[in-house]
Design a protein around this motif. Structure first.
Motif, PDB file in Angstrom:
ATOM      1  N   ARG A  10     -75.476  33.005  95.947  1.00 50.97           N
ATOM      2  CA  ARG A  10     -76.147  33.976  96.820  1.00 50.97           C
ATOM      3  C   ARG A  10     -75.182  35.073  97.264  1.00 50.97           C
ATOM      4  O   ARG A  10     -75.552  36.242  97.354  1.00 50.97           O
ATOM      5  CB  ARG A  10     -76.724  33.269  98.047  1.00 50.97           C
ATOM      6  CG  ARG A  10     -77.923  32.383  97.771  1.00 50.97           C
ATOM      7  CD  ARG A  10     -78.530  31.915  99.082  1.00 50.97           C
ATOM      8  NE  ARG A  10     -78.993  33.059  99.878  1.00 50.97           N
ATOM      9  CZ  ARG A  10     -79.247  33.000 101.184  1.00 50.97           C
ATOM     10  NH1 ARG A  10     -79.060  31.879 101.855  1.00 50.97           N
ATOM     11  NH2 ARG A  10     -79.675  34.065 101.823  1.00 50.97           N
ATOM     12  N   ALA A  11     -73.941  34.689  97.559  1.00 51.63           N
ATOM     13  CA  ALA A  11     -72.960  35.681  98.009  1.00 51.63           C
ATOM     14  C   ALA A  11     -72.716  36.726  96.930  1.00 51.63           C
ATOM     15  O   ALA A  11     -72.537  37.918  97.235  1.00 51.63           O
ATOM     16  CB  ALA A  11     -71.653  34.990  98.387  1.00 51.63           C
ATOM     17  N   PHE A  12     -72.725  36.298  95.668  1.00 53.60           N
ATOM     18  CA  PHE A  12     -72.514  37.235  94.568  1.00 53.60           C
ATOM     19  C   PHE A  12     -73.778  38.036  94.255  1.00 53.60           C
ATOM     20  O   PHE A  12     -73.729  39.243  94.037  1.00 53.60           O
ATOM     21  CB  PHE A  12     -72.067  36.489  93.309  1.00 53.60           C
ATOM     22  CG  PHE A  12     -70.589  36.198  93.273  1.00 53.60           C
ATOM     23  CD1 PHE A  12     -69.666  37.232  93.392  1.00 53.60           C
ATOM     24  CD2 PHE A  12     -70.121  34.906  93.093  1.00 53.60           C
ATOM     25  CE1 PHE A  12     -68.297  36.974  93.354  1.00 53.60           C
ATOM     26  CE2 PHE A  12     -68.760  34.643  93.051  1.00 53.60           C
ATOM     27  CZ  PHE A  12     -67.848  35.682  93.182  1.00 53.60           C
ATOM     28  N   SER A  13     -74.918  37.353  94.235  1.00 52.93           N
ATOM     29  CA  SER A  13     -76.154  38.011  93.787  1.00 52.93           C
ATOM     30  C   SER A  13     -76.873  38.773  94.887  1.00 52.93           C
ATOM     31  O   SER A  13     -77.651  39.683  94.613  1.00 52.93           O
ATOM     32  CB  SER A  13     -77.110  36.971  93.182  1.00 52.93           C
ATOM     33  OG  SER A  13     -77.483  36.005  94.153  1.00 52.93           O
ATOM     34  N   GLU A  14     -76.641  38.413  96.158  1.00 48.54           N
ATOM     35  CA  GLU A  14     -77.362  39.032  97.266  1.00 48.54           C
ATOM     36  C   GLU A  14     -76.452  39.891  98.139  1.00 48.54           C
ATOM     37  O   GLU A  14     -76.710  40.083  99.322  1.00 48.54           O
ATOM     38  CB  GLU A  14     -78.035  37.952  98.120  1.00 48.54           C
ATOM     39  CG  GLU A  14     -79.031  37.091  97.341  1.00 48.54           C
ATOM     40  CD  GLU A  14     -79.618  35.972  98.189  1.00 48.54           C
ATOM     41  OE1 GLU A  14     -79.504  36.054  99.436  1.00 48.54           O
ATOM     42  OE2 GLU A  14     -80.160  35.025  97.625  1.00 48.54           O
ATOM     43  N   ASP A  15     -75.381  40.389  97.556  1.00 50.24           N
ATOM     44  CA  ASP A  15     -74.482  41.267  98.306  1.00 50.24           C
ATOM     45  C   ASP A  15     -75.248  42.521  98.722  1.00 50.24           C
ATOM     46  O   ASP A  15     -75.920  43.152  97.917  1.00 50.24           O
ATOM     47  CB  ASP A  15     -73.280  41.630  97.434  1.00 50.24           C
ATOM     48  CG  ASP A  15     -72.170  42.275  98.244  1.00 50.24           C
ATOM     49  OD1 ASP A  15     -72.149  42.087  99.461  1.00 50.24           O
ATOM     50  OD2 ASP A  15     -71.327  42.958  97.638  1.00 50.24           O
ATOM     51  N   GLY A  16     -75.141  42.882  99.988  1.00 50.38           N
ATOM     52  CA  GLY A  16     -75.907  44.009 100.508  1.00 50.38           C
ATOM     53  C   GLY A  16     -75.538  45.333  99.878  1.00 50.38           C
ATOM     54  O   GLY A  16     -74.395  45.549  99.444  1.00 50.38           O
ATOM     55  N   ALA A  17     -76.503  46.239  99.840  1.00 52.35           N
ATOM     56  CA  ALA A  17     -76.280  47.558  99.237  1.00 52.35           C
ATOM     57  C   ALA A  17     -75.377  48.427 100.109  1.00 52.35           C
ATOM     58  O   ALA A  17     -74.653  49.286  99.610  1.00 52.35           O
ATOM     59  CB  ALA A  17     -77.613  48.257  99.017  1.00 52.35           C
ATOM     60  N   ARG A  18     -75.410  48.203 101.419  1.00 55.25           N
ATOM     61  CA  ARG A  18     -74.612  49.021 102.328  1.00 55.25           C
ATOM     62  C   ARG A  18     -73.279  48.319 102.599  1.00 55.25           C
ATOM     63  O   ARG A  18     -73.169  47.455 103.465  1.00 55.25           O
ATOM     64  CB  ARG A  18     -75.365  49.240 103.645  1.00 55.25           C
ATOM     65  CG  ARG A  18     -74.588  50.075 104.650  1.00 55.25           C
ATOM     66  CD  ARG A  18     -75.449  50.478 105.832  1.00 55.25           C
ATOM     67  NE  ARG A  18     -75.986  49.360 106.568  1.00 55.25           N
ATOM     68  CZ  ARG A  18     -76.768  49.481 107.649  1.00 55.25           C
ATOM     69  NH1 ARG A  18     -77.122  50.682 108.062  1.00 55.25           N
ATOM     70  NH2 ARG A  18     -77.227  48.418 108.269  1.00 55.25           N
ATOM     71  N   LYS A  19     -72.246  48.697 101.859  1.00 54.46           N
ATOM     72  CA  LYS A  19     -70.925  48.088 102.030  1.00 54.46           C
ATOM     73  C   LYS A  19     -70.282  48.621 103.306  1.00 54.46           C
ATOM     74  O   LYS A  19     -70.421  49.789 103.641  1.00 54.46           O
ATOM     75  CB  LYS A  19     -70.032  48.379 100.829  1.00 54.46           C
ATOM     76  CG  LYS A  19     -70.620  47.948  99.491  1.00 54.46           C
ATOM     77  CD  LYS A  19     -70.829  46.441  99.446  1.00 54.46           C
ATOM     78  CE  LYS A  19     -71.330  45.987  98.091  1.00 54.46           C
ATOM     79  NZ  LYS A  19     -72.700  46.455  97.783  1.00 54.46           N
ATOM     80  N   THR A  20     -69.575  47.762 103.992  1.00 55.73           N
ATOM     81  CA  THR A  20     -68.936  48.170 105.237  1.00 55.73           C
ATOM     82  C   THR A  20     -67.441  47.902 105.186  1.00 55.73           C
ATOM     83  O   THR A  20     -66.987  46.982 104.513  1.00 55.73           O
ATOM     84  CB  THR A  20     -69.539  47.417 106.439  1.00 55.73           C
ATOM     85  OG1 THR A  20     -68.858  47.818 107.627  1.00 55.73           O
ATOM     86  CG2 THR A  20     -69.383  45.908 106.282  1.00 55.73           C
ATOM     87  N   HIS A  21     -66.696  48.745 105.873  1.00 54.82           N
ATOM     88  CA  HIS A  21     -65.261  48.542 106.001  1.00 54.82           C
ATOM     89  C   HIS A  21     -64.936  47.620 107.167  1.00 54.82           C
ATOM     90  O   HIS A  21     -63.789  47.245 107.368  1.00 54.82           O
ATOM     91  CB  HIS A  21     -64.564  49.889 106.225  1.00 54.82           C
ATOM     92  CG  HIS A  21     -65.170  50.645 107.360  1.00 54.82           C
ATOM     93  ND1 HIS A  21     -66.136  51.599 107.163  1.00 54.82           N
ATOM     94  CD2 HIS A  21     -65.002  50.561 108.692  1.00 54.82           C
ATOM     95  CE1 HIS A  21     -66.520  52.083 108.335  1.00 54.82           C
ATOM     96  NE2 HIS A  21     -65.846  51.463 109.270  1.00 54.82           N
ATOM     97  N   VAL A  22     -65.946  47.283 107.985  1.00 53.68           N
ATOM     98  CA  VAL A  22     -65.726  46.425 109.143  1.00 53.68           C
ATOM     99  C   VAL A  22     -65.383  45.015 108.675  1.00 53.68           C
ATOM    100  O   VAL A  22     -66.055  44.448 107.824  1.00 53.68           O
ATOM    101  CB  VAL A  22     -66.971  46.394 110.058  1.00 53.68           C
ATOM    102  CG1 VAL A  22     -66.745  45.432 111.227  1.00 53.68           C
ATOM    103  CG2 VAL A  22     -67.289  47.787 110.567  1.00 53.68           C
ATOM    104  N   GLY A  23     -64.325  44.482 109.209  1.00 53.96           N
ATOM    105  CA  GLY A  23     -63.920  43.117 108.887  1.00 53.96           C
ATOM    106  C   GLY A  23     -63.650  42.347 110.155  1.00 53.96           C
ATOM    107  O   GLY A  23     -63.623  42.910 111.253  1.00 53.96           O
ATOM    108  N   GLY A  24     -63.431  41.063 110.030  1.00 55.70           N
ATOM    109  CA  GLY A  24     -63.259  40.267 111.232  1.00 55.70           C
ATOM    110  C   GLY A  24     -62.356  39.076 111.052  1.00 55.70           C
ATOM    111  O   GLY A  24     -61.755  38.874 109.994  1.00 55.70           O
ATOM    112  N   GLN A  25     -62.280  38.286 112.105  1.00 56.08           N
ATOM    113  CA  GLN A  25     -61.453  37.082 112.117  1.00 56.08           C
ATOM    114  C   GLN A  25     -62.049  36.093 113.102  1.00 56.08           C
ATOM    115  O   GLN A  25     -62.479  36.461 114.199  1.00 56.08           O
ATOM    116  CB  GLN A  25     -60.022  37.430 112.534  1.00 56.08           C
ATOM    117  CG  GLN A  25     -59.123  36.217 112.694  1.00 56.08           C
ATOM    118  CD  GLN A  25     -57.753  36.595 113.193  1.00 56.08           C
ATOM    119  OE1 GLN A  25     -57.207  37.619 112.821  1.00 56.08           O
ATOM    120  NE2 GLN A  25     -57.189  35.766 114.058  1.00 56.08           N
TER     121      GLN A  25
END
Length: 441
Positions: A10-25
């Protein structure tokens, strides 16, 4: 009957179209998110409330442009992420256990209040000791080797679920001290206060100790065992590096699995999953709610875990290519401890090179080409590791992730609006000047 997809597929096939630079921890009972202009922390307090705090980020690209060169920028990003991770962990520790600290504070303050002290003195000599206790306005936070030791799991997602890391460390100046429900970094008092709970000295000690632990676990120990299994380094260099690399990955995986048995780390890994689900939700363009975020996989293709695994894989190739045997022969290094020491030293010296190469592959290239089939191959080991470093979050964890995410997104929206207003003002001024010029002509 349709077979349910795994989180990996799912993580590979359902990756969202709107990529974000926001990351977290993931933090202790909380989440840190970072964007272009600020970083934020949301922590679940013992009372059940969500404490939020945000700080500005400032780019040093104009002053130190060389830090943004290829290969160099990977080392910069790693160091910045470690520093920022420790600052966020400090805030989380202070507020996740705030109730305990407040209880201790009240117990200390009771005997020394004005009326209580007078009453104690009136009761007799046996109560006079209470009057001699110094007043304590704030509970002190003592550095704990058990809680604050620089464990790699505390920064496991420091590089974040992002396609690029163009934000850097905090603006120049001392690290600010957290204040209740702060949404303005400018209102945060300086960490130079005498009662600063977790100063730069303690943070530096923790980082150095964590780095030393990492070197011993993931460089010295595998090299020592490899020397026992394979023999001298220059006897069979390729086999030596392969065995050393496999042992290094095995130690890392076992370490993550082992600490994942701890109750606090289990919950931290749950917050890691909440971070991924929240970013998935945003990238799919859905409103940020626990209900929407819950439906997404806990794995994410742009997680920093892939970077850590890639570092260990790239290390095998770098160590094999470097002509260390020529140095051993030229310097006449004897077998045994001296030769092993040189091998270990070379591995430590080459760490920045390996980090830089790994960053270019996993963050810059893979993040910019998510649809490339080769990306799945490159990221597959890191995706597998996420099964260990993430757990299914509860709604409370998702609420924290969403609260931290919103602070970053709100800031970016405000900055975008400000930039639009500036652009409109500039266009209006140009139009006015053009009109005046036409009228004059």
């Amino acid at each position: 009957m349709t077979r349910e997809k795994s989180d990996l597929s799912r993580a590979f096939s359902e990756d969202g179209a709107r990529k974000t630079h926001v990351g977290g921890q993931a933090l202790l009972e909380g989440i840190m998110m970072r964007g272009k202009y600020n970083w934020s922390v949301a922590v679940r307090e013992p009372s059940g409330a969500v404490y939020t705090e945000e700080h500005d980020l400032a780019s040093g690209k104009e002053k130190n442009g060389w830090l943004y060169w290829p290969l160099v920028r990977g080392c910069r990003a790693l160091v910045e992420s470690l520093v920022l991770g420790f600052k966020a962990l400090e805030i989380a520790t202070l507020h996740a256990y705030a109730e305990e600290d407040e209880g201790e504070e009240k117990a200390e303050e009771k005997p020394v209040s004005g009326t209580a002290c007078e009453a104690a003195c009136e009761q007799g000599p046996e109560h006079e000791a209470a009057c001699e206790q110094p007043t304590r306005q704030e509970s002190e936070f003592e550095f704990s080797w058990r809680d604050d030791f620089g464990r790699p799991d505390t920064v496991i997602d420091a590089l974040g679920a992002q396609s690029s890391l163009e934000v850097v460390g905090e603006a120049e100046g001392d690290a600010p001290e957290p204040v209740a429900n702060s949404k303005d970094a400018n209102n945060i008092p300086s960490a130079k206060e005498p009662d600063s709970e977790f100063g730069k000295k303690e943070m530096a000690i923790s980082m150095v100790c964590g780095l030393a632990l990492g070197i011993v676990l993931f460089i010295v120990a595998p090299a020592f065992i490899t020397n026992l299994i394979v023999g001298e380094y220059d006897g069979n260099t390729l086999l030596w590096n392969i065995v050393d690399g496999v042992l290094r990955v095995a130690v890392f995986v076992f370490y993550i699995w082992l600490i994942g048995r701890m109750s606090e780390i289990k919950r931290m890994f749950g917050y890691h999953g909440a971070e991924h689900k929240t970013i998935h939700c945003y990238e799919h363009g859905l409103p940020l709610t626990p209900e929407n975020a819950r439906s997404f996989p806990r794995l994410h293709v742009r997680c920093g875990t892939a970077f850590l695994i890639m570092v260990m894989i790239i290390a095998i190739f770098v160590y094999t290519v470097v002509p260390l045997n020529a140095l051993i022969a030229a310097w006449g290094v004897p077998d045994g401890a001296p030769k092993l020491a040189l091998v270990i030293l070379s591995r430590i010296v080459l760490m920045p090179v390996i980090a830089g190469v790994s960053y270019e592959i996993t963050v810059r290239w893979a993040g910019s080409h998510p649809d490339n089939p080769l990306v799945k191959v490159v990221l597959w080991p890191g995706m597998q590791m996420q099964y260990l470093t993430t757990n299914e979050p509860d709604d409370g964890m998702l609420e924290c992730a969403i609260a931290a995410m919103k602070l970053v997104l709100d800031r970016e929206e405000a900055e975008a609006e400000q930039a639009a207003r500036v652009e409109q003002a500039a266009q209006a001024e140009q139009a006015t000047q053009a009109t005046q010029t036409a009228q004059t002509a």
